[in-house]
Motif scaffolding. Structure first.
Motif, PDB file in Angstrom:
ATOM      1  N   ARG A 108      13.370  25.117  94.604  1.00  0.00           N
ATOM      2  CA  ARG A 108      13.691  25.773  95.875  1.00  0.00           C
ATOM      3  C   ARG A 108      13.082  27.172  95.958  1.00  0.00           C
ATOM      4  N   GLY A 109      12.208  27.464  95.029  1.00  0.00           N
ATOM      5  CA  GLY A 109      11.528  28.750  95.039  1.00  0.00           C
ATOM      6  C   GLY A 109      10.604  28.855  93.847  1.00  0.00           C
ATOM      7  N   PHE A 110       9.595  29.714  93.960  1.00  0.00           N
ATOM      8  CA  PHE A 110       8.635  29.901  92.877  1.00  0.00           C
ATOM      9  C   PHE A 110       8.363  31.400  92.774  1.00  0.00           C
ATOM     10  N   ILE A 111       8.741  31.992  91.646  1.00  0.00           N
ATOM     11  CA  ILE A 111       8.584  33.425  91.446  1.00  0.00           C
ATOM     12  C   ILE A 111       7.564  33.679  90.332  1.00  0.00           C
ATOM     13  N   PRO A 112       6.421  34.315  90.621  1.00  0.00           N
ATOM     14  CA  PRO A 112       5.489  34.672  89.547  1.00  0.00           C
ATOM     15  C   PRO A 112       6.010  35.881  88.785  1.00  0.00           C
ATOM     16  N   SER A 113       5.736  35.950  87.504  1.00  0.00           N
ATOM     17  CA  SER A 113       6.250  37.054  86.685  1.00  0.00           C
ATOM     18  C   SER A 113       5.590  38.386  87.011  1.00  0.00           C
ATOM     19  N   SER A 114       4.600  38.371  87.911  1.00  0.00           N
ATOM     20  CA  SER A 114       3.931  39.610  88.308  1.00  0.00           C
ATOM     21  C   SER A 114       4.740  40.414  89.323  1.00  0.00           C
ATOM     22  N   VAL A 115       5.801  39.830  89.894  1.00  0.00           N
ATOM     23  CA  VAL A 115       6.593  40.544  90.890  1.00  0.00           C
ATOM     24  C   VAL A 115       7.710  41.334  90.211  1.00  0.00           C
ATOM     25  N   GLY A 116       8.366  42.206  90.972  1.00  0.00           N
ATOM     26  CA  GLY A 116       9.435  43.022  90.436  1.00  0.00           C
ATOM     27  C   GLY A 116      10.798  42.369  90.548  1.00  0.00           C
ATOM     28  N   ILE A 117      11.795  43.020  89.928  1.00  0.00           N
ATOM     29  CA  ILE A 117      13.160  42.507  89.921  1.00  0.00           C
ATOM     30  C   ILE A 117      13.722  42.379  91.333  1.00  0.00           C
ATOM     31  N   ALA A 118      13.393  43.347  92.202  1.00  0.00           N
ATOM     32  CA  ALA A 118      13.929  43.322  93.559  1.00  0.00           C
ATOM     33  C   ALA A 118      13.496  42.059  94.298  1.00  0.00           C
ATOM     34  N   VAL A 119      12.251  41.635  94.084  1.00  0.00           N
ATOM     35  CA  VAL A 119      11.756  40.409  94.715  1.00  0.00           C
ATOM     36  C   VAL A 119      12.511  39.199  94.170  1.00  0.00           C
ATOM     37  N   CYS A 120      12.784  39.207  92.879  1.00  0.00           N
ATOM     38  CA  CYS A 120      13.553  38.112  92.270  1.00  0.00           C
ATOM     39  C   CYS A 120      14.927  37.989  92.920  1.00  0.00           C
ATOM     40  N   VAL A 121      15.580  39.127  93.123  1.00  0.00           N
ATOM     41  CA  VAL A 121      16.906  39.119  93.743  1.00  0.00           C
ATOM     42  C   VAL A 121      16.840  38.506  95.138  1.00  0.00           C
ATOM     43  N   GLU A 122      15.833  38.902  95.926  1.00  0.00           N
ATOM     44  CA  GLU A 122      15.691  38.373  97.281  1.00  0.00           C
ATOM     45  C   GLU A 122      15.367  36.881  97.267  1.00  0.00           C
ATOM     46  N   ALA A 123      14.521  36.463  96.321  1.00  0.00           N
ATOM     47  CA  ALA A 123      14.141  35.054  96.227  1.00  0.00           C
ATOM     48  C   ALA A 123      15.345  34.181  95.876  1.00  0.00           C
ATOM     49  N   ILE A 124      16.178  34.676  94.979  1.00  0.00           N
ATOM     50  CA  ILE A 124      17.385  33.937  94.598  1.00  0.00           C
ATOM     51  C   ILE A 124      18.337  33.828  95.785  1.00  0.00           C
ATOM     52  N   GLY A 125      18.507  34.951  96.495  1.00  0.00           N
ATOM     53  CA  GLY A 125      19.373  34.941  97.675  1.00  0.00           C
ATOM     54  C   GLY A 125      18.876  33.984  98.741  1.00  0.00           C
ATOM     55  N   LEU A 126      17.551  33.931  98.921  1.00  0.00           N
ATOM     56  CA  LEU A 126      16.963  33.023  99.906  1.00  0.00           C
ATOM     57  C   LEU A 126      17.223  31.567  99.534  1.00  0.00           C
ATOM     58  N   ALA A 127      17.071  31.240  98.258  1.00  0.00           N
ATOM     59  CA  ALA A 127      17.304  29.865  97.800  1.00  0.00           C
ATOM     60  C   ALA A 127      18.761  29.465  98.001  1.00  0.00           C
ATOM     61  N   VAL A 128      19.681  30.376  97.695  1.00  0.00           N
ATOM     62  CA  VAL A 128      21.108  30.090  97.863  1.00  0.00           C
ATOM     63  C   VAL A 128      21.436  29.868  99.341  1.00  0.00           C
ATOM     64  N   ALA A 129      20.732  30.601 100.216  1.00  0.00           N
ATOM     65  CA  ALA A 129      20.962  30.472 101.660  1.00  0.00           C
ATOM     66  C   ALA A 129      20.304  29.240 102.258  1.00  0.00           C
ATOM     67  N   GLY A 130      19.528  28.507 101.431  1.00  0.00           N
ATOM     68  CA  GLY A 130      18.898  27.278 101.909  1.00  0.00           C
ATOM     69  C   GLY A 130      17.413  27.393 102.173  1.00  0.00           C
ATOM     70  N   GLY A 131      16.830  28.575 101.924  1.00  0.00           N
ATOM     71  CA  GLY A 131      15.400  28.760 102.141  1.00  0.00           C
ATOM     72  C   GLY A 131      14.586  28.458 100.891  1.00  0.00           C
ATOM     73  N   ILE A 132      13.280  28.619 101.006  1.00  0.00           N
ATOM     74  CA  ILE A 132      12.360  28.393  99.887  1.00  0.00           C
ATOM     75  C   ILE A 132      11.429  29.601  99.783  1.00  0.00           C
TER      76      ILE A 132
END
Length: 225
Positions: A108-132
């Motif tokens: 439900r999401g793909f996070i490259p390790s080149s991004v920061g922690i803040a992006v990870c937090v947003e990506a996780i929140g998006l997946a929980v909300a039903g997004g990708i």
């Protein structure tokens, strides 16, 4: 690691230091979940009773490729066991093939390790909300392939490398060291090494010198077309 939240984020990463640092980093940047960082599903089963119900899973595949049979099997097993829980993949790579393959597996999401922690937090929140969530670099690589004018050296590269790999290619042609490439492209040095290995594989080169030689020939042929 934290209590009092309604749901739990499960981090699965075989590297203990990496997963513990990531867990603390996510909490420090405002992730409103309990976090359980483990090395395997079996380890989670032993700890799940002390955590709230799962809301999401962050599965770190590191430098493993999406077409690896073992990875495909592992992910299928996770997806079958946690059917209603969104699984987000954390990867050292960000090329479009890798992203698409993992989404096809059910991520439900793909996070490259080149991004920061803040992006990870947003990506996780998006997946929980039903997004990708997918990385912008992968989307931009598609635009690059579509918009690139025919002919010339960039066109010679566009069908072979991702946009990020092309940036590494440019640095390799200039003889830059891995640390310099990592600094200039805002990447971890380990991620740069992964990109270089993938570039070598695509060029069928055995070392950096051979990579530079083949790239120079590729550019030269592209300029004369």
């Amino acid at each position: 690691m934290e209590t009092g939240y309604r749901g739990c984020l499960l981090i699965i990463d075989q590297r203990a230091l990496d997963r513990e640092c990531l867990a603390r980093g996510l909490i420090g940047r405002g992730l409103k979940m309990d976090v359980c960082a483990v090395g395997s599903v079996e380890e989670w089963r032993r700890e799940q009773d002390i955590h709230p119900p799962l809301e999401a899973i962050l599965f770190n595949i590191g430098s493993r490729r999406a077409d690896d049979a073992t990875l495909a099997s592992d992910f299928s097993r996770f997806a079958a066991e946690f059917k209603s829980i969104p699984i987000i993949v954390l990867s050292d790579a960000d090329d479009l093939t890798q992203v698409v393959k993992m989404l096809e597996y059910g991520a439900r999401g793909f996070i490259p390790s080149s991004v920061g922690i803040a992006v990870c937090v947003e990506a996780i929140g998006l997946a929980v909300a039903g997004g990708i969530f997918v990385p912008a670099s992968s989307v931009l690589s598609v635009r690059h392939l579509v918009n690139e004018a025919p002919g010339g050296a960039p066109r010679a590269l566009s069908g072979m490398f991702t946009l990020r790999q092309e940036e590494v290619v440019e640095a390799l042609r200039k003889g830059k060291a891995n640390k310099i490439i990592a600094y200039e492209l805002n990447l971890r040095e380990s991620t740069v090494k992964v990109h270089i290995r993938n570039i070598m594989k695509k060029l069928k080169a055995t070392n950096r010198t051979e990579v530079a030689y083949k790239l120079n020939n590729l550019f030269a042929s592209g300029m004369t077309n």
